[in-house]
Design an enzyme around this catalytic site. Sequence first.
Site, PDB file in Angstrom:
ATOM      1  N   HIS A  35       0.948  -1.245   0.011  1.00 25.49           N
ATOM      2  CA  HIS A  35       0.212  -0.085  -0.007  1.00 25.49           C
ATOM      3  C   HIS A  35       0.693   1.253  -0.052  1.00 25.49           C
ATOM      4  O   HIS A  35       0.448   2.081  -0.773  1.00 25.49           O
ATOM      5  CB  HIS A  35      -0.921   0.128   1.470  1.00 25.49           C
ATOM      6  CG  HIS A  35      -1.817  -0.926   1.287  1.00 25.49           C
ATOM      7  ND1 HIS A  35      -2.123  -1.895   2.408  1.00 25.49           N
ATOM      8  CD2 HIS A  35      -2.960  -1.176   0.646  1.00 25.49           C
ATOM      9  CE1 HIS A  35      -2.812  -2.889   2.227  1.00 25.49           C
ATOM     10  NE2 HIS A  35      -3.697  -2.435   1.233  1.00 25.49           N
ATOM     11  N   GLN A 153      -9.180  -7.859  -9.936  1.00 23.96           N
ATOM     12  CA  GLN A 153      -9.761  -6.935  -9.589  1.00 23.96           C
ATOM     13  C   GLN A 153      -9.421  -5.400 -10.185  1.00 23.96           C
ATOM     14  O   GLN A 153     -10.389  -4.682 -10.701  1.00 23.96           O
ATOM     15  CB  GLN A 153      -9.383  -6.450  -7.877  1.00 23.96           C
ATOM     16  CG  GLN A 153      -9.911  -5.139  -7.456  1.00 23.96           C
ATOM     17  CD  GLN A 153      -9.695  -5.082  -5.882  1.00 23.96           C
ATOM     18  OE1 GLN A 153     -10.493  -5.421  -5.389  1.00 23.96           O
ATOM     19  NE2 GLN A 153      -8.359  -3.959  -5.505  1.00 23.96           N
TER      20      GLN A 153
HETATM   21  O1  PAF Z   1      -8.284  -4.074  -2.870  1.00 27.77           O
HETATM   22  C1  PAF Z   1      -8.749  -3.525  -1.826  1.00 27.77           C
HETATM   23  O2  PAF Z   1      -8.204  -3.267  -0.901  1.00 27.77           O
HETATM   24  C2  PAF Z   1     -10.274  -3.233  -1.799  1.00 27.77           C
HETATM   25  O3  PAF Z   1     -10.956  -4.397  -2.505  1.00 27.77           O
HETATM   26  C3  PAF Z   1     -10.689  -1.919  -2.368  1.00 27.77           C
HETATM   27  C4  PAF Z   1     -10.301  -1.663  -4.101  1.00 27.77           C
HETATM   28  C5  PAF Z   1     -10.081  -0.903  -1.655  1.00 27.77           C
HETATM   29  C6  PAF Z   1     -12.218  -1.824  -2.486  1.00 27.77           C
HETATM   30  O4  PAF Z   1     -12.804  -2.063  -1.040  1.00 27.77           O
END
Ligand code: PAF
Length: 278
Positions: A35, A153
Amino acid sequence: MPLYRKLDALKSARSSYKGNALGMVPTMGALHQGHLSLISRAKRESDVVWVTIFVNPTQFEKKDDLDKYPESLEADIAAIHEIKADINIFAPTAKEMYPEGLEAKVQTLGGLGNLMEGADRPGHYNGVITIVAKLFEALQPNQAYFGEKDFQQLQVIKKWGKDRHIQTRIIACPIVREANGLAMSSRNTQLSTEDRNEAGFIYQTMLKCKNKLLDKAAVYTTIKEAFSAHPNFDLLYVLCAEEDNLKEVDDLVSANKPRLFIATSVAGVRLIDNIALK
Ligand code: PAF
């Protein structure tokens, strides 16, 4: 550091920025180096950065998975602060994001949303798109940063953005790995030390498949053999697919950007990973 809890406050802060480089990093908190690399990149490439921290209930198909999802807001704020004190943080409650109840909007995601994670976790991507849409609508980011660890995703969000003519640029960022190769994930903290150490074999095996340029059948055999030597890791799926459409490829040599995808479960913790094969 600006910490926002309410959509109205976020929208009013957003309205004071008139430029075209507002970067957003959507997260569910329990931040790790993966992150932080997204946030650092967003900071380099944007005038203003917003990090959202929200464990989105509608993308969890199992209540116990949601209940045990790690949360560490204080530490997250401190880690973001280390990067830059002026980064905005939006950490709403579930009531704020879902005032009418915890329901995901049904999305038309095409085939991309129905395989791999979509097949194993029905409704998962409806939940992801529902919250991403709510956050994008409120913040109107010019660019949003997502990690390639959740590659499916990323593709689902790109497709949704294209279909809906969303103006936000979706920026894909490389996977960050632990020293043994395990892809960084908030879920790694749920692993025992032994399992976390042992999990390095997943990436080492994927690398072997890539480096030897194995054909698809040999890739599947290599992965299955490696997992049989680590019986506490259940292989949930393995798939060689093209990056753009996630369709299984027959011939890796002629395939366009083939990628290897794996999901495993160890002591009830779900781990996913992927690697470009060419
Ligand atoms: O990847 C994530 O942490 C989640 O799926 C997101 C994109 C923040 C959506 O809740």
